[in-house]
Enzyme design. Structure first.
Site, PDB file in Angstrom:
ATOM      1  N   GLU A  99       5.154   6.066 -13.633  1.00 19.33           N
ATOM      2  CA  GLU A  99       5.208   4.604 -13.427  1.00 19.33           C
ATOM      3  C   GLU A  99       6.614   4.081 -13.669  1.00 19.33           C
ATOM      4  O   GLU A  99       7.358   4.641 -14.468  1.00 19.33           O
ATOM      5  CB  GLU A  99       4.230   3.903 -14.389  1.00 19.33           C
ATOM      6  CG  GLU A  99       2.987   3.351 -13.713  1.00 19.33           C
ATOM      7  CD  GLU A  99       3.231   2.094 -12.873  1.00 19.33           C
ATOM      8  OE1 GLU A  99       4.312   1.939 -12.271  1.00 19.33           O
ATOM      9  OE2 GLU A  99       2.314   1.251 -12.810  1.00 19.33           O
ATOM     10  N   ASP A 100       6.931   2.998 -12.996  1.00 14.72           N
ATOM     11  CA  ASP A 100       8.242   2.395 -13.190  1.00 14.72           C
ATOM     12  C   ASP A 100       8.321   1.619 -14.502  1.00 14.72           C
ATOM     13  O   ASP A 100       9.206   1.832 -15.317  1.00 14.72           O
ATOM     14  CB  ASP A 100       8.596   1.476 -12.007  1.00 14.72           C
ATOM     15  CG  ASP A 100       7.503   0.459 -11.662  1.00 14.72           C
ATOM     16  OD1 ASP A 100       6.448   0.411 -12.341  1.00 14.72           O
ATOM     17  OD2 ASP A 100       7.692  -0.308 -10.696  1.00 14.72           O
ATOM     18  N   ASP A 103       4.317  -3.574 -18.237  1.00 10.62           N
ATOM     19  CA  ASP A 103       4.519  -4.954 -18.674  1.00 10.62           C
ATOM     20  C   ASP A 103       3.295  -5.348 -19.504  1.00 10.62           C
ATOM     21  O   ASP A 103       3.243  -5.074 -20.702  1.00 10.62           O
ATOM     22  CB  ASP A 103       4.710  -5.820 -17.418  1.00 10.62           C
ATOM     23  CG  ASP A 103       5.065  -7.263 -17.721  1.00 10.62           C
ATOM     24  OD1 ASP A 103       5.038  -7.665 -18.889  1.00 10.62           O
ATOM     25  OD2 ASP A 103       5.372  -8.009 -16.777  1.00 10.62           O
ATOM     26  N   PHE A 152      12.647  -9.954 -17.161  1.00  7.43           N
ATOM     27  CA  PHE A 152      12.369  -9.437 -15.826  1.00  7.43           C
ATOM     28  C   PHE A 152      13.560  -8.598 -15.380  1.00  7.43           C
ATOM     29  O   PHE A 152      14.702  -9.047 -15.436  1.00  7.43           O
ATOM     30  CB  PHE A 152      12.091 -10.564 -14.832  1.00  7.43           C
ATOM     31  CG  PHE A 152      11.422 -10.037 -13.594  1.00  7.43           C
ATOM     32  CD1 PHE A 152      10.051  -9.815 -13.571  1.00  7.43           C
ATOM     33  CD2 PHE A 152      12.170  -9.714 -12.468  1.00  7.43           C
ATOM     34  CE1 PHE A 152       9.436  -9.279 -12.446  1.00  7.43           C
ATOM     35  CE2 PHE A 152      11.556  -9.180 -11.337  1.00  7.43           C
ATOM     36  CZ  PHE A 152      10.191  -8.971 -11.334  1.00  7.43           C
ATOM     37  N   ARG A 165      15.794  -2.799  -4.980  1.00  7.62           N
ATOM     38  CA  ARG A 165      15.234  -1.497  -5.368  1.00  7.62           C
ATOM     39  C   ARG A 165      16.295  -0.403  -5.380  1.00  7.62           C
ATOM     40  O   ARG A 165      16.171   0.582  -6.097  1.00  7.62           O
ATOM     41  CB  ARG A 165      14.118  -1.079  -4.404  1.00  7.62           C
ATOM     42  CG  ARG A 165      12.862  -1.933  -4.497  1.00  7.62           C
ATOM     43  CD  ARG A 165      11.723  -1.240  -3.746  1.00  7.62           C
ATOM     44  NE  ARG A 165      10.598  -2.129  -3.473  1.00  7.62           N
ATOM     45  CZ  ARG A 165       9.612  -2.382  -4.327  1.00  7.62           C
ATOM     46  NH1 ARG A 165       9.611  -1.831  -5.516  1.00  7.62           N
ATOM     47  NH2 ARG A 165       8.623  -3.191  -3.981  1.00  7.62           N
TER      48      ARG A 165
END
Ligand code: IMP
Ligand code: MG
Length: 175
Positions: A99-100, A103, A152, A165
């Site tokens: 996973e990136d 959150d 963020f 990206r």
């Protein structure tokens, strides 16, 4: 990229490379007896997945899933829809979800449950980034690249409305 919204580099390109190499070594040793199936979560994990897979010195399989979580652009609701499912059968496989970023942890919670139901031998998670202090339940991550403040962020696969990206580093984004 010269963009005033890229306000601060949080993790540089060289820090990313060094940490991904370390994670690769750790995974190589932990999974030596049973090479994993790496499951990349699109689109955000595509860069991390490509680097991580090459840092693992085992004959891994790779597969991808695409999920979209309902909610606003910068907040996930936990209601997840599978947009592209895996090609692989998970029965008896040692699955490592790549996973990136975690959150709220809601997307991962859904994914883990979903994959666990398919009869794998194990399901573990390698997340590049963990936002500190936002998860209501322990996300139970076997591997974490970096813990970061709850800002963020963009780059190295992560986007805002599909932009940024391809930045080779992780940066804070200020609209
Ligand atoms: P969660 O369900 O709240 O844990 O959100 C996880 C997903 O939201 C990630 O896989 C990302 O796609 C997206 N996301 C969360 N935080 C960020 C961020 O800071 N930048 C870009 N995408 C993010
Ligand atoms: Mg994502």
């Amino acid at each position: 990229m010269n963009d005033p919204r890229i306000t601060r580099v949080l993790v540089s390109e060289s820090e990313l490379q060094a940490r991904v190499a370390e994670l690769g070594r750790q995974i190589t040793s932990d999974y030596a007896e049973h090479p994993p199936l790496l499951v990349g979560v699109l689109k955000g994990a595509f860069v991390f997945m490509a680097d991580l897979a090459r840092a693992i010195d085992l004959s891994v399989d790779v597969d991808f899933m695409a999920v979209s979580s309902y909610g606003s652009a910068t907040r996930s609701s936990g209601v997840v829809r599978i947009v592209k499912d895996l090609d692989s059968d998970l029965t008896g496989r040692h699955v490592l979800i790549v996973e990136d970023i975690i959150d709220s942890g809601l997307t991962l919670q859904y994914l883990r449950k979903n994959l666990q139901a398919r009869g794998p031998a194990s399901v573990e998670v390698c997340a590049l980034l963990l936002k500190e202090g936002l998860q209501k339940v322990d996300p139970q991550l076997k591997y974490v690249g970096f813990s970061i403040p709850p800002e963020f962020v963009i780059g190295y696969g992560l986007d805002v409305a599909e932009v940024y990206r391809n930045l080779p580093y992780i940066a804070q984004y200020t609209p």
